[in-house]
Design a protein around this motif. Structure first.
Motif, PDB file in Angstrom:
ATOM      1  N   ILE A  23      51.574  19.111  36.144  1.00 28.02           N
ATOM      2  CA  ILE A  23      51.389  18.375  34.986  1.00 28.02           C
ATOM      3  C   ILE A  23      51.846  19.151  33.748  1.00 28.02           C
ATOM      4  O   ILE A  23      52.512  18.305  32.669  1.00 28.02           O
ATOM      5  CB  ILE A  23      49.887  18.229  34.783  1.00 28.02           C
ATOM      6  N   GLU A  24      51.973  20.402  33.691  1.00 31.32           N
ATOM      7  CA  GLU A  24      52.458  21.068  32.638  1.00 31.32           C
ATOM      8  C   GLU A  24      53.858  21.000  32.494  1.00 31.32           C
ATOM      9  O   GLU A  24      54.314  20.680  31.221  1.00 31.32           O
ATOM     10  CB  GLU A  24      52.016  22.500  32.704  1.00 31.32           C
ATOM     11  N   LYS A  25      54.668  20.934  33.378  1.00 29.39           N
ATOM     12  CA  LYS A  25      55.912  20.900  33.771  1.00 29.39           C
ATOM     13  C   LYS A  25      56.321  19.124  33.250  1.00 29.39           C
ATOM     14  O   LYS A  25      57.299  19.322  32.393  1.00 29.39           O
ATOM     15  CB  LYS A  25      56.398  20.946  35.053  1.00 29.39           C
ATOM     16  N   LEU A  26      55.622  18.395  33.617  1.00 24.15           N
ATOM     17  CA  LEU A  26      55.814  16.888  33.116  1.00 24.15           C
ATOM     18  C   LEU A  26      55.572  16.852  31.732  1.00 24.15           C
ATOM     19  O   LEU A  26      56.428  16.228  30.830  1.00 24.15           O
ATOM     20  CB  LEU A  26      55.032  15.905  34.036  1.00 24.15           C
ATOM     21  N   LEU A  27      54.612  17.568  31.287  1.00 27.32           N
ATOM     22  CA  LEU A  27      54.315  17.401  29.573  1.00 27.32           C
ATOM     23  C   LEU A  27      55.483  18.304  28.927  1.00 27.32           C
ATOM     24  O   LEU A  27      56.033  17.277  27.816  1.00 27.32           O
ATOM     25  CB  LEU A  27      53.077  18.492  29.295  1.00 27.32           C
ATOM     26  N   LYS A  28      56.089  19.188  29.477  1.00 25.04           N
ATOM     27  CA  LYS A  28      57.282  19.747  28.765  1.00 25.04           C
ATOM     28  C   LYS A  28      58.742  18.826  28.737  1.00 25.04           C
ATOM     29  O   LYS A  28      59.236  18.703  27.752  1.00 25.04           O
ATOM     30  CB  LYS A  28      57.551  21.195  29.374  1.00 25.04           C
ATOM     31  N   LEU A  29      58.811  18.050  29.975  1.00 28.95           N
ATOM     32  CA  LEU A  29      59.825  17.374  30.268  1.00 28.95           C
ATOM     33  C   LEU A  29      59.721  16.117  29.013  1.00 28.95           C
ATOM     34  O   LEU A  29      60.938  15.777  28.507  1.00 28.95           O
ATOM     35  CB  LEU A  29      59.805  16.700  31.640  1.00 28.95           C
ATOM     36  N   VAL A  30      58.560  15.583  29.104  1.00 24.45           N
ATOM     37  CA  VAL A  30      58.477  14.457  27.969  1.00 24.45           C
ATOM     38  C   VAL A  30      58.042  14.803  26.605  1.00 24.45           C
ATOM     39  O   VAL A  30      58.098  14.099  25.695  1.00 24.45           O
ATOM     40  CB  VAL A  30      57.497  13.493  28.528  1.00 24.45           C
ATOM     41  N   GLY A  31      57.995  16.301  26.224  1.00 24.14           N
ATOM     42  CA  GLY A  31      58.098  16.816  24.958  1.00 24.14           C
ATOM     43  C   GLY A  31      56.659  16.601  24.568  1.00 24.14           C
ATOM     44  O   GLY A  31      56.685  16.467  23.159  1.00 24.14           O
TER      45      GLY A  31
END
Length: 226
Positions: A23-31
Motif C-alpha cells: 500500500i505504501e508503494k502504491l501511495l508513492k506511485l500515485v503521488g
C-alpha cells in the motif's frame, strides 16, 4: 484504508507487513504519500481518482480497466492522470484497457484502439493509422469531416507519420518541381509524443502526375480527394 479495501474482501490481512508495504508503494506511485491519513472529503477530484487507481492495483492485477477515468476532470488533471497511467503501464508492465469518448485520451496514451458503434466494431488498429488516415466511416464517427475544398484543380491529401512528420516535404516539393499550390487544410496531432497528421493541398491538374511521382519517390502516402 480505502486502498486496502479489496484486500479485506479477499480475506487478506491489510495490516500485514507485506500488504502495508504494498500500500505504501502504491501511495508513492500515485503521488499521495502525504495524504495517507486524509479523509475522502479532504481530497480533490484528481486525488480521489488516484486513490481509485491505487485501490485497483492493490491485488496485483494483470489488466487495469479504466472506464471513463478522466471524464469529470479538468484538462490539467486529465493530463496528470494520463501520465500516471503511462507510468503504471511502463513500470508495472500492466495492460491498460481504456473506455472513453474522449479522442484526445486515445491519441495521448493508447497504442491500439477499437472503435465501437451500436455494438459493432468499426475498425481496429493503431491510433495514428486510424486518425491520420481514417476511412469515411471513422471520419464520420469522430466528427472529422473534410471542409469545403476548391472545385478547380486537384486536391491532394498527404499523410505524415513517424517516418516523415519532421521532413520538409512541402517546401522541397515546391522547389524540386518548381510549382505553386494552395494549402487548403492541415492538422498535426500528438500521438504519444510524436507529431503526426495530414495536409490537403490544391494543385493545377497538369501537375498531378509529377506531384504523385514525387510523393511516391519520397515515400509519402497520399490520395486524391474527389
Amino acid at each position: 484504508d480505502n486502498i486496502a479495501l479489496p484486500l479485506k474482501f479477499w480475506k487478506q490481512d491489510p495490516h500485514s507487513l507485506e500488504n502495508k508495504q504494498r500500500i505504501e508503494k502504491l501511495l508513492k506511485l500515485v503521488g499521495l504519500e502525504e495524504k495517507s491519513q486524509a479523509y475522502p472529503r479532504q481530497l480533490s477530484g484528481g486525488q480521489k481518482q488516484r486513490v481509485a487507481i491505487a485501490r485497483a492495483l492493490v491485488l496485483n492485477p494483470e489488466i487495469l480497466l479504466c472506464d471513463e477515468a478522466t471524464s469529470a476532470l479538468d484538462p490539467q488533471i486529465t493530463r496528470d492522470i494520463l501520465n500516471l497511467l503511462l507510468k503504471i503501464n511502463k513500470e508495472m508492465n500492466i495492460t491498460i484497457v481504456v473506455v472513453t469518448h474522449q479522442m484526445e485520451v486515445i491519441k495521448q496514451i493508447c497504442n491500439k484502439v477499437a472503435f465501437l458503434k451500436d455494438g459493432r466494431v468499426l475498425s481496429v488498429g493503431k491510433p495514428e493509422e486510424l486518425f491520420v488516415a481514417p476511412n469515411q466511416e471513422i471520419q464520420k464517427f469522430v466528427g472529422d469531416d473534410i471542409e469545403i475544398l476548391p472545385q478547380t484543380g486537384k486536391n491532394i491529401k498527404l499523410f505524415f507519420t513517424n517516418n516523415n512528420s519532421k521532413s520538409h516535404t512541402i517546401t522541397q516539393l515546391a522547389r524540386t518541381l518548381d510549382i505553386n499550390f494552395d494549402i487548403c487544410q492541415g492538422k498535426l496531432e500528438n500521438f504519444r509524443g510524436s507529431m503526426m497528421g495530414s495536409l490537403i493541398i490544391n494543385i493545377d491538374e497538369k501537375d498531378l502526375q509529377a506531384v504523385g511521382n514525387y510523393l511516391d519517390q519520397e515515400k509519402i502516402t497520399w490520395e486524391e480527394i474527389v
